[in-house]
Every structure is written in C-alpha cells, then in structure tokens.
Design an enzyme around this catalytic site. Structure first.
Site, PDB file in Angstrom:
ATOM      1  N   HIS A  63      97.989  31.277 -12.561  1.00 50.33           N
ATOM      2  CA  HIS A  63      98.311  30.687 -11.257  1.00 50.33           C
ATOM      3  C   HIS A  63      97.070  30.692 -10.361  1.00 50.33           C
ATOM      4  O   HIS A  63      96.854  31.626  -9.588  1.00 50.33           O
ATOM      5  CB  HIS A  63      99.466  31.467 -10.626  1.00 50.33           C
ATOM      6  N   HIS A 182     107.885  27.064  -7.238  1.00 46.23           N
ATOM      7  CA  HIS A 182     107.732  27.842  -5.999  1.00 46.23           C
ATOM      8  C   HIS A 182     109.115  27.805  -5.336  1.00 46.23           C
ATOM      9  O   HIS A 182     109.538  26.766  -4.835  1.00 46.23           O
ATOM     10  CB  HIS A 182     106.661  27.159  -5.133  1.00 46.23           C
ATOM     11  N   HIS A 235     105.173  33.563  -8.252  1.00 42.22           N
ATOM     12  CA  HIS A 235     104.976  34.558  -7.190  1.00 42.22           C
ATOM     13  C   HIS A 235     106.274  35.136  -6.608  1.00 42.22           C
ATOM     14  O   HIS A 235     106.552  35.008  -5.416  1.00 42.22           O
ATOM     15  CB  HIS A 235     104.093  34.020  -6.068  1.00 42.22           C
ATOM     16  N   ASP A 308      97.752  33.749  -7.805  1.00 45.30           N
ATOM     17  CA  ASP A 308      97.961  32.692  -6.799  1.00 45.30           C
ATOM     18  C   ASP A 308      96.703  32.551  -5.933  1.00 45.30           C
ATOM     19  O   ASP A 308      96.781  32.418  -4.712  1.00 45.30           O
ATOM     20  CB  ASP A 308      99.210  32.974  -5.937  1.00 45.30           C
TER      21      ASP A 308
END
Ligand code: ZN
Ligand code: ZN
Length: 443
Positions: A63, A182, A235, A308
């Site tokens: 990510h 997400h 995440h 991320d």
C-alpha cells in the site's frame, strides 16, 4: 544483461516464514536467485557479514502512493522506490490515485517503465476499479490484468456504489484478483478532521466516527460472501472492523486486511498538537481501537502490515489542520516501528512479524515474492535488529517529510537490501547509534 557477482550472506539468523525456517546459516545468491544454504565462501563471491543480524525475505509493502504521474512535487517513482529500499522493502504495490489515475493499459505500462528506469525495487501496479476513479463505470479490468495489474482499488476514496463493488468482485473472482477497498461511509465523516471522540469534542474539531469504517467493512464482507470474490480491507483502524473481519474469516469469507504502523502506535490524543502530520484517513483513534488492532495482529485477523505511504509536499501540510491533506509518509519508519512497538514489547515474534511483511502480502497479491526458497528471486532484507536510531526526516529519501515520528528513537532498521541479486541499499555507516547493542537472541 548485466551479471552480478554471486553474493554470500554469511552468518545471519535466517527467518523465512514461507518455509518455517529460523536458523543461523549462510545464504548464497547467484544469477539473481537464492542458490543455496550452508554455502561456504570460495573467494568468487561478494561477502555480506550478517553475523548478529536477521536475514529475511525482501519486505513487501502492498500500500504505497507513489504520486507519479501528476503529483511529482510530492513524490516520484524514483524517490518513492529509493525510500522503499531504504526502509527495507524490495517490492511495493502502488495505488492508482495518480493524475491521471491508473485506469488504462498505457498508464500501467508507464509505471512499469518508470520503475524499471528507477531500478530500485520491484513495483507492482494496483489499477483502478472504476474508470477515472469516478465510481460510476468499471474500468477495463481484463485489459488491466493483461497489462500486469495485480489488484484493483479506488483508494483515496471508497468504491462507493455497492452494485459496482459487487460486479467488480464477481469479475475479479474469475481472475483470482483481490479488490482493495478504503472502507468509509462519507455521510458519517463529512467535514471530519480526526477520530470522533472525547478529544475531538474537547478540541472542537470535526469528527470521523469509527462506525463510518465499520459500516462499509460490513457491506464489503457481505458482498464478498455473496459473490465468492476476494475483498482486502485497507488500513483497518477500528475495533468494530477488526471484529467484523475476525468473524467473517471464521465463516470462510474471502476477506483479508492490513494495518499501518500509525494505527498501532498512536492515538487521537496526538491531535492536541494541531500538527497536520497526525492527520490521516482513517484517522488516529482512541486506545481501545489501537489495542484492537494489536489484538488483530496477534490472533491473525490482520494479515498484513503496510504503510499507506502518502507523501505530501511541505506547503500542503503547512496549511491549517482542517485544510491540510490526509496522509503521512511511512516507508522509512515502518520496520523500526514494527520492531520497537510490536516485537520488542512481545506482541509478535519475529517470524509472525516478517510473515505479515513478506509472504502474506505476496499471497494476497498473487505475486511470486516473499520467500527465500531455493530458486526464488533473490530479494533479501538484512535487518540490524539492535541498531538504535533517531527518525530524522531530513535524511529521508522520500521527497516528502510528513511524518508524525520525527525525533522518535527507534530500534532496528534495514542494513542491506538486495533486489534480484543486486545490492540496492546499504545503511550509511554513521547512521546508527550502536552503543547500546545487545546480541541477537536465538529463538
Ligand atoms: Zn485509504
Ligand atoms: Zn492509501
């Protein structure tokens, strides 16, 4: 083709969860592949002294926002991949919310070309679920897979339309590719800057409640269950989501998930500083949620640790908190945070931590990486688990400096990083504070 000399990685503790290996041995790298264990030096190899260090399969970050094309002021493929190897990563997957977004074969090929030119680490392309990331029409998923896309995501934003998500899951099921989502219900987070809770109330800042994540996590699990497709929740940050994913896995739904270091190290309390380097989405939450993320890592609910990595140029992050963009860089601090905050306190053993940064992401993405099996690509990360160092954003190879960990003292970092049989990174000799060294403990 350039031929590299063989490399002998000598005397390290080799931890490879893909083959349940944890022992001190020598690893011979030849012709870009893992050639042998227990090999002895013959004089024709470059020798890397790994005594007292850990030798792991090259770390994978699934990510990463590389920003190129379109936002080269924040990061480029060259600087982002340089940051990746400095952080110990030999493979990364880049997220397609670039400008233009990665939704055509030509854009996938552009990324691959730039990554090959940068010649730092392997870059795998995650392509858009929807055309132009608009959430209306499916992108040409078949063509994108043909071009090399390993997964699909509209990250930066959720795949909002449930019917679009359902069709994406059905389509990708035929190719055994995951959709990375997400999870955020926007009606619940509108105007939000930070986690909704006591701290947001005290500070008078707009809140993003954890239930906004939970609701979409639940939707995605239901759609994955109904279609048989593979959903990967990005995440994860809320106790509710971790719980939903744990139960769904128990029922056999094809769901996987990841957590970022900031979500197992920091709480919403940090926002009292009004420093925008604590602003990301999903936001830093309360201790209860941090504990749930750690529990999810410990019991295997959370498969992957990723960063991320979301670089933003300084002038953007300098804006007022409510105007500043969401996101922080992560490539160059992740490994140190995993060692300092998960392994040292005893939450995870080395093998489990390495698993979540190597073979697990490789399996989810369906890429032939994350292992030191004989014959595998020679992607290797030698980790100095005892090095003590201070996070100094000025030394980052990333173009951006937006980290909440500036000034933190961390233990452990990448020492030597080998990609495809070539050394791509060696830690600068003056960078670690080695005075507090202790010997590596055998398991
Ligand atoms: Zn996101
Ligand atoms: Zn992201």
């Amino acid at each position: 083709m350039r031929v590299n000399r063989p490399i002998l990685i000598e005397g390290g503790r080799v931890i490879d969860p893909s083959q349940e290996m944890d022992r001190i041995t020598n690893v011979l790298v030849e012709d870009g592949r893992i050639a042998a264990y227990d090999a002895l030096a013959t004089g024709r190899e470059d020798v890397i002294d790994a005594a007292g260090k850990i030798v792991a399969p090259g770390l994978i970050d699934m990510h990463v926002h590389l920003r190129e094309p379109g936002r080269e002021e924040d990061e480029t493929i060259l600087t982002g991949t340089a940051a990746a190897v400095a952080g110990g990563f030999t493979s990364i997957a880049c997220i397609p919310n670039t400008e233009p977004p990665i939704d055509t074969q030509a854009t996938v090929e552009f990324i691959q070309h730039q990554a090959a030119r940068a010649d730092n680490c392997n870059v795998f392309v995650v392509a858009c679920v929807s055309k132009n990331r608009e959430g209306k029409e499916l992108a040409e998923l078949g063509q994108l897979i043909h071009a090399g896309a390993v997964a699909f995501s509209d990250d930066g934003a959720p795949v909002y339309d449930a019917e679009l998500m359902r069709r994406a899951l059905e389509y990708c099921r035929m190719f055994d590719k995951p959709i990375l989502n997400h999870a955020e219900v926007r009606e619940l987070t509108q105007g939000g800057v930070m986690h909704e809770g006591l701290v947001s109330l005290i500070l008078g800042l707009g809140g993003m409640p954890s239930v906004a994540e939970d609701v979409m996590t639940g939707r995605d699990i239901a759609l994955a269950g109904a279609t048989g497709g593979r959903i990967h929740l990005m995440h994860v940050s809320s106790a509710g989501s971790v719980d939903l994913i744990r139960r769904a896995k128990g029922r056999g739904v094809h769901v996987t998930t990841e957590v970022c270091p900031h979500h197992f190290t920091l709480t919403d309390d940090s926002l009292r500083t009004f420093d925008s380097d604590y602003k990301m989405s999903p936001p830093l939450r309360s201790q209860k949620h941090v504990d749930a993320c750690i529990a999810g890592l410990v019991d295997g609910t959370i498969d992957v640790i990723c960063t991320d990595h979301a670089p933003h140029a300084l002038e953007k992050k300098m804006r007022e908190l409510d105007q500043a963009p969401f996101g922080i860089v992560g490539l160059e601090t992740a490994l140190g945070l995993v060692i300092t905050k998960l392994i040292e306190p005893g939450h995870l053993d080395w093998s489990t931590a390495i698993q979540k940064m190597t073979i697990n992401p490789a399996t989810i993405l369906g890429i032939d990486k994350g292992t030191l099996r004989i014959g595998a690509d020679a992607d290797v990360t030698v980790i100095d688990s005892e090095a003590l160092w201070t996070v100094d954003p000025k030394k980052f190879r990333s173009k951006s400096r937006n980290t909440p960990f500036k000034g933190w003292k961390l233990q452990g970092r990448a020492d030597t990083v080998i990609v495809g049989g070539a050394v791509k990174y060696r830690v600068p000799s003056d960078s670690a504070e080695h005075d507090a060294r202790r010997p590596v403990r055998a398991r």
